[in-house]
Design a protein around this motif. Structure first.
Motif, mmCIF file in Angstrom:
data_model
loop_
_atom_site.group_PDB
_atom_site.id
_atom_site.type_symbol
_atom_site.label_atom_id
_atom_site.label_comp_id
_atom_site.label_asym_id
_atom_site.label_seq_id
_atom_site.Cartn_x
_atom_site.Cartn_y
_atom_site.Cartn_z
ATOM 1 N N SER A 163 -2.910 1.768 -2.581
ATOM 2 C CA SER A 163 -2.396 0.947 -3.677
ATOM 3 C C SER A 163 -0.880 0.870 -3.529
ATOM 4 O O SER A 163 -0.285 1.554 -2.691
ATOM 5 C CB SER A 163 -2.758 1.552 -5.033
ATOM 6 O OG SER A 163 -1.918 2.669 -5.322
ATOM 7 N N ASP A 164 -0.255 0.045 -4.354
ATOM 8 C CA ASP A 164 1.204 -0.086 -4.288
ATOM 9 C C ASP A 164 1.895 0.665 -5.425
ATOM 10 O O ASP A 164 3.064 0.454 -5.704
ATOM 11 C CB ASP A 164 1.624 -1.565 -4.285
ATOM 12 C CG ASP A 164 1.242 -2.299 -5.565
ATOM 13 O OD1 ASP A 164 0.859 -1.640 -6.553
ATOM 14 O OD2 ASP A 164 1.336 -3.544 -5.574
ATOM 15 N N GLY A 165 1.133 1.550 -6.082
ATOM 16 C CA GLY A 165 1.678 2.304 -7.200
ATOM 17 C C GLY A 165 1.442 1.650 -8.539
ATOM 18 O O GLY A 165 1.604 2.279 -9.584
ATOM 19 N N ASN A 183 2.035 3.907 -2.386
ATOM 20 C CA ASN A 183 1.856 4.473 -3.717
ATOM 21 C C ASN A 183 2.803 5.655 -3.896
ATOM 22 O O ASN A 183 2.504 6.765 -3.487
ATOM 23 C CB ASN A 183 0.398 4.911 -3.898
ATOM 24 C CG ASN A 183 0.112 5.410 -5.304
ATOM 25 O OD1 ASN A 183 1.004 5.527 -6.133
ATOM 26 N ND2 ASN A 183 -1.151 5.708 -5.577
ATOM 27 N N GLU A 196 -4.122 -1.662 -7.091
ATOM 28 C CA GLU A 196 -4.913 -1.286 -5.933
ATOM 29 C C GLU A 196 -4.825 -2.399 -4.890
ATOM 30 O O GLU A 196 -4.875 -3.582 -5.222
ATOM 31 C CB GLU A 196 -6.375 -1.091 -6.329
ATOM 32 C CG GLU A 196 -6.617 0.033 -7.331
ATOM 33 C CD GLU A 196 -6.758 1.386 -6.644
ATOM 34 O OE1 GLU A 196 -6.676 1.430 -5.405
ATOM 35 O OE2 GLU A 196 -6.956 2.391 -7.355
ATOM 36 N N ASN A 204 0.822 -1.228 0.000
ATOM 37 C CA ASN A 204 0.000 0.000 0.000
ATOM 38 C C ASN A 204 0.850 1.270 0.000
ATOM 39 O O ASN A 204 0.450 2.297 0.542
ATOM 40 C CB ASN A 204 -0.979 0.009 1.173
ATOM 41 C CG ASN A 204 -0.292 0.085 2.526
ATOM 42 O OD1 ASN A 204 0.936 0.049 2.619
ATOM 43 N ND2 ASN A 204 -1.086 0.203 3.584
ATOM 44 N N LYS A 218 -4.789 6.183 -2.844
ATOM 45 C CA LYS A 218 -3.642 6.098 -1.941
ATOM 46 C C LYS A 218 -3.452 4.668 -1.439
ATOM 47 O O LYS A 218 -2.341 4.268 -1.102
ATOM 48 C CB LYS A 218 -3.839 7.043 -0.758
ATOM 49 C CG LYS A 218 -3.786 8.521 -1.118
ATOM 50 C CD LYS A 218 -3.922 9.384 0.128
ATOM 51 C CE LYS A 218 -3.825 10.862 -0.222
ATOM 52 N NZ LYS A 218 -3.966 11.721 0.986
ATOM 53 N N GLY A 277 0.825 6.146 -10.509
ATOM 54 C CA GLY A 277 0.027 5.622 -9.408
ATOM 55 C C GLY A 277 -0.722 6.726 -8.686
ATOM 56 O O GLY A 277 -1.903 6.588 -8.356
ATOM 57 N N LYS A 278 -0.045 7.835 -8.447
ATOM 58 C CA LYS A 278 -0.676 8.962 -7.766
ATOM 59 C C LYS A 278 -1.735 9.627 -8.645
ATOM 60 O O LYS A 278 -2.714 10.175 -8.154
ATOM 61 C CB LYS A 278 0.380 9.985 -7.361
ATOM 62 C CG LYS A 278 1.304 9.502 -6.247
ATOM 63 C CD LYS A 278 2.333 10.559 -5.896
ATOM 64 C CE LYS A 278 3.237 10.087 -4.758
ATOM 65 N NZ LYS A 278 4.265 11.089 -4.410
ATOM 66 N N ALA A 283 6.090 -0.715 -2.143
ATOM 67 C CA ALA A 283 5.691 -0.429 -3.517
ATOM 68 C C ALA A 283 5.743 -1.705 -4.348
ATOM 69 O O ALA A 283 6.457 -2.657 -4.021
ATOM 70 C CB ALA A 283 6.614 0.628 -4.116
ATOM 71 N N HIS A 284 4.998 -1.711 -5.427
ATOM 72 C CA HIS A 284 4.837 -2.899 -6.266
ATOM 73 C C HIS A 284 6.167 -3.472 -6.762
ATOM 74 O O HIS A 284 6.387 -4.681 -6.715
ATOM 75 C CB HIS A 284 3.957 -2.551 -7.471
ATOM 76 C CG HIS A 284 3.554 -3.738 -8.281
ATOM 77 N ND1 HIS A 284 2.508 -4.560 -7.933
ATOM 78 C CD2 HIS A 284 4.071 -4.249 -9.428
ATOM 79 C CE1 HIS A 284 2.383 -5.529 -8.823
ATOM 80 N NE2 HIS A 284 3.310 -5.358 -9.742
#
Length: 209
Positions: A163-165, A150, A168, A148, A161, A155-156, A186-187
């Motif tokens: 999400s991992d960028g 972002n 979701e 989570n 917010k 992503g932004k 982050a993803h």
């Protein structure tokens, strides 16, 4: 018949090396594993399934228990592979930042002319209202690790917010999970974090994070 083996699958537009941190970390903890190389850049999910089968088909048959760990699209490939081949000797699976409900960014990318025709995996990552990849074998224990953090520009711009960028957080969850954990990652980095490695190893060994 050999004991246990864990298969590691990378995500879209990545390679076997992307799972190196997890592979080395799991081996250091006594968890034997194989990181596969998938054509997850220009080919469809079905092409990835065929490639995966060529690499692990015999491995699966030789081991009493097979575990799987997938990052991002790698998780969808694993789920599809288990269902397609109706594997009965799967023990545990850990899915890291896997978009079970697709990715909003993939949906946006698909609107770009020819993008989805070139990068075919995008078509398997489109947003969905339901998880089409639930495992048919209900005996398999599933652990979900979502992120989570972002911190990306796109992503932004297009994601919440939470999400991992790239994905979701809600999309990374799944109703068939035995355990779920959300990490402030982050993803692109979540599967390269020690905290993630620790949780993956714990789940593979004990069925709990």
């Amino acid at each position: 018949m050999q004991g246990q083996i864990t298969i590691l699958a990378h995500g879209f537009n990545k390679s076997r090396g992307d799972m190196l941190f997890l592979s080395c970390g799991l081996k250091a903890r006594g968890i034997d594993n194989i990181a596969v190389k998938l054509p997850a850049r220009f080919n469809t999910l079905n092409n990835c399934l065929d490639s995966l089968h060529l690499q692990i088909g015999n491995v699966v048959k030789k081991h009493k228990t097979v575990n799987f760990v997938g990052h991002s699209m790698g998780g969808l490939i694993i789920r599809s592979y288990i269902n397609k081949h109706q594997l009965e000797n799967v023990g545990r699976c850990v899915f890291i930042a896997t978009p079970h409900l697709g990715s909003k960014l993939a949906g946006i990318s698909a609107r770009i002319p020819f993008y989805a025709k070139i990068f075919k995996p995008i078509n398997d990552l489109l947003p969905s209202s339901e998880n089409k990849y639930l495992l048919e074998n209900k005996k398999i224990e599933i652990g979900i690790i979502a992120g989570n953090k972002n911190g990306t520009v796109f992503g932004k711009m297009f994601l919440s917010k939470n999400s991992d960028g790239r994905v979701e957080t809600a999309s990374a969850l799944s109703d068939d999970a035995k355990e779920t954990v959300v990490l402030p990652c982050a993803h692109k980095k979540i599967h390269r974090k020690k905290e993630t490695l620790d949780k993956v190893a714990s789940f593979i060994l004990s069925g709990a994070f």
